[in-house]
Design a protein around this motif. Sequence first.
Motif, short mmCIF file in Angstrom:
data_model
loop_
_atom_site.label_atom_id
_atom_site.label_comp_id
_atom_site.label_asym_id
_atom_site.label_seq_id
_atom_site.Cartn_x
_atom_site.Cartn_y
_atom_site.Cartn_z
N GLN A 235 7.52 7.15 2.89
CA GLN A 235 7.53 6.54 4.26
C GLN A 235 6.24 5.78 4.54
OE1 GLN A 235 8.76 9.21 7.18
NE2 GLN A 235 10.80 9.01 6.68
N ARG A 236 5.05 6.52 4.12
CA ARG A 236 3.95 5.62 4.46
C ARG A 236 3.48 4.47 3.56
NH1 ARG A 236 -1.34 7.02 2.25
NH2 ARG A 236 -3.06 6.41 3.83
N LEU A 237 4.01 4.74 2.17
CA LEU A 237 3.69 3.63 1.20
C LEU A 237 4.96 2.66 1.61
CD1 LEU A 237 2.65 2.65 -1.33
CD2 LEU A 237 4.18 4.13 -2.81
N GLY A 238 5.99 2.71 1.88
CA GLY A 238 6.82 1.87 2.23
C GLY A 238 6.37 0.85 3.40
N SER A 239 5.92 1.67 4.36
CA SER A 239 5.60 1.01 5.57
C SER A 239 4.15 0.06 5.23
CB SER A 239 4.83 2.15 6.47
OG SER A 239 6.15 2.85 7.13
N ALA A 240 3.57 0.63 4.25
CA ALA A 240 2.20 -0.35 3.85
C ALA A 240 2.77 -1.32 3.02
CB ALA A 240 1.40 0.71 2.93
N LEU A 241 3.71 -1.25 2.25
CA LEU A 241 4.29 -2.38 1.63
C LEU A 241 4.72 -3.52 2.56
CD1 LEU A 241 5.67 -0.71 -1.69
CD2 LEU A 241 3.71 -2.01 -1.61
N LEU A 242 5.52 -2.86 3.53
CA LEU A 242 6.11 -3.87 4.51
C LEU A 242 4.98 -4.63 5.65
CD1 LEU A 242 9.24 -1.79 5.56
CD2 LEU A 242 9.31 -3.96 4.34
N GLY A 243 3.67 -4.05 5.39
CA GLY A 243 2.59 -4.40 6.28
C GLY A 243 2.58 -3.81 7.75
N LEU A 244 3.29 -2.53 7.59
CA LEU A 244 3.43 -1.61 9.00
C LEU A 244 2.36 -0.77 9.14
CD1 LEU A 244 7.43 -1.18 9.32
CD2 LEU A 244 5.83 -3.04 10.32
N GLU A 245 1.61 -0.28 7.82
CA GLU A 245 0.79 0.62 8.07
C GLU A 245 -0.43 0.00 8.43
OE1 GLU A 245 -0.75 4.35 7.07
OE2 GLU A 245 1.25 3.85 6.98
N GLN A 246 -1.48 0.83 9.24
CA GLN A 246 -2.59 0.23 9.68
C GLN A 246 -3.77 0.69 8.50
OE1 GLN A 246 -3.82 1.61 13.42
NE2 GLN A 246 -6.10 0.70 13.08
N ARG A 247 -4.09 -0.34 8.02
CA ARG A 247 -5.16 -0.22 6.88
C ARG A 247 -6.67 0.01 7.37
NH1 ARG A 247 -2.63 -1.28 2.34
NH2 ARG A 247 -1.03 -2.74 2.32
N PRO A 248 -7.65 1.03 6.83
CA PRO A 248 -8.82 1.13 7.24
C PRO A 248 -9.62 -0.19 7.60
CG PRO A 248 -8.34 2.59 5.52
CD PRO A 248 -7.37 1.27 5.67
N GLY A 249 -10.33 -0.05 8.96
CA GLY A 249 -10.92 -1.27 9.27
C GLY A 249 -10.23 -2.44 10.23
N GLU A 250 -8.98 -2.24 10.19
CA GLU A 250 -8.17 -2.97 10.86
C GLU A 250 -8.08 -2.35 12.40
OE1 GLU A 250 -4.24 -3.61 9.29
OE2 GLU A 250 -4.95 -4.68 7.69
N SER A 251 -7.93 -3.04 13.42
CA SER A 251 -7.69 -2.71 14.70
C SER A 251 -5.99 -2.54 14.87
CB SER A 251 -8.18 -3.73 15.96
OG SER A 251 -7.51 -4.93 15.52
N ALA A 252 -5.86 -1.63 16.10
CA ALA A 252 -4.28 -1.50 16.20
C ALA A 252 -3.82 -2.59 16.93
CB ALA A 252 -4.35 -0.18 17.04
N ARG A 253 -2.63 -2.89 16.66
CA ARG A 253 -1.93 -4.28 17.05
C ARG A 253 -1.08 -3.63 18.57
NH1 ARG A 253 1.02 -7.10 11.82
NH2 ARG A 253 -0.88 -6.93 10.81
#
Length: 162
Positions: A144-162
């Motif tokens: 789920q974490r990887l799938g969410s990252a591929l969809l652009g839903l996973e917050q990456r380090p250094g990004e602010s929360a939307r």
Amino acid sequence: MREASAHAAMTDRAGGCWLYPLLLTMETSGAVILCWKAIPLYRLLIVDPASYETRERIWVWALTAIALIQIGYWFRYRIKPALPQLHNVLLGHILLFVSRLSFVVATSVFSFVFIAYKLELDAARYILTVVGLFSLFCYTLELQRLGSALLGLEQRPGESAR
């Protein structure tokens, strides 16, 4: 400029770009072993639960699979290696689907062993079953974490929360 520094920060993280695929491969190997060995056993039990005979060989593959999943998952959880820098909606959806599907297998086993039938297992085998199911749950979370990252839903380090 900002994008280049973010990419450099990601590759400088623990393990660079090779650690996450290695840990995911460990987890996937364990999940494949569990499914490859457990699904035929589950099918035999569905047909005739009384025919089940405990086998010592189960311990070898079950503990190996559980160890692969748990070591890969908890190392990834603790170290937090960089996720792949890929955005692919189709692959993300496929991974989310597979994660749900793998958990359906786990819940089927749980309902059979603990709800539908009272199998004559000793405490150690019940514990092995629960730990195996927990391992599949951890693998589901990873997919789920990887799938969410591929969809652009996973917050990456250094990004602010939307």
